[in-house]
Design a protein around this motif. Structure first.
Motif, PDB file in Angstrom:
ATOM      1  N   GLU A  65       0.790  -1.228   0.000  1.00 20.92           N
ATOM      2  CA  GLU A  65       0.000   0.000   0.000  1.00 20.92           C
ATOM      3  C   GLU A  65       0.827   1.285   0.000  1.00 20.92           C
ATOM      4  N   VAL A  66       1.966   1.263   0.638  1.00 18.77           N
ATOM      5  CA  VAL A  66       2.747   2.494   0.796  1.00 18.77           C
ATOM      6  C   VAL A  66       4.044   2.441  -0.017  1.00 18.77           C
ATOM      7  N   ALA A  67       4.884   1.458   0.265  1.00 17.53           N
ATOM      8  CA  ALA A  67       6.193   1.395  -0.390  1.00 17.53           C
ATOM      9  C   ALA A  67       6.069   1.257  -1.898  1.00 17.53           C
ATOM     10  N   ALA A  68       5.106   0.483  -2.359  1.00 22.13           N
ATOM     11  CA  ALA A  68       4.921   0.316  -3.810  1.00 22.13           C
ATOM     12  C   ALA A  68       4.589   1.645  -4.481  1.00 22.13           C
ATOM     13  N   THR A  69       3.806   2.472  -3.807  1.00 23.34           N
ATOM     14  CA  THR A  69       3.452   3.796  -4.343  1.00 23.34           C
ATOM     15  C   THR A  69       4.687   4.684  -4.443  1.00 23.34           C
TER      16      THR A  69
END
Length: 175
Positions: A65-69
């Protein structure tokens, strides 16, 4: 994958995830090449090995949810000839801190640069950081993300030690 200075000109690299036994007869006739000819190369290899084996295991939902963004934003802008590209290219390390991975009340990403920050930031930098923070904050589990652009000279040792390096190679996904 690690590029070793002494092997680079031969087009060779080390895959740290592969391990194999090689018969001595298969390599005895090969020329011996020193992969780490100096202290700098040895330190580089040591850091690569430590990083590969000593990564912090971020939770899967954080990765998804966060790092991929953040990783997508960096990879899309990195090679661009633009103010955002210049910003991304100047970042040498990304670190993450929170009070709790199971029930966080805050989440901070430090974008670390070696060079000093300009006295006046380009508007594109502010817009880019705000935009990616908004996208990454769409997570249901994590609170709004505070993204701090800073330098190694400006971050305190306590802040640095309380954070974890976000390493794109080490992202594990639940998929």
């Amino acid at each position: 994958m690690v590029i070793i200075p002494g092997l680079e000109e031969k087009g060779l690299a080390i895959d740290l995830d592969a391990c194999a036994t090689v018969l001595k007869d298969a390599i005895v006739s090969e020329e011996r090449v020193c992969g780490c000819p100096d202290d700098g190369a040895q330190a580089y290899l040591g850091k690569a090995l430590a990083r590969h084996r000593g990564r912090f295991a971020f939770p899967d939902d954080f990765n998804d949810e966060v790092a991929a963004t953040i990783a997508k934003w960096i990879s899309e802008k990195y090679k661009k000839q633009s103010p955002q590209g210049d910003l991304i290219q100047s970042i040498v390390e990304v670190r993450v801190t929170t009070d709790s991975w199971t029930n966080p009340s805050f989440l901070t990403l430090y974008l670390l640069r070696n060079s000093p920050l300009p006295a006046v930031w380009p508007k594109e930098w502010k817009d880019a950081i705000a935009g990616v923070a908004k996208k990454a904050s769409a997570s249901k589990r994590y609170p709004d993300i505070d993204i701090v652009l800073t330098t190694f000279d400006d971050i305190s040792a306590a802040e640095y030690r309380a954070s974890y390096e976000l390493d794109w190679d080490g992202l594990s996904t639940s998929r």
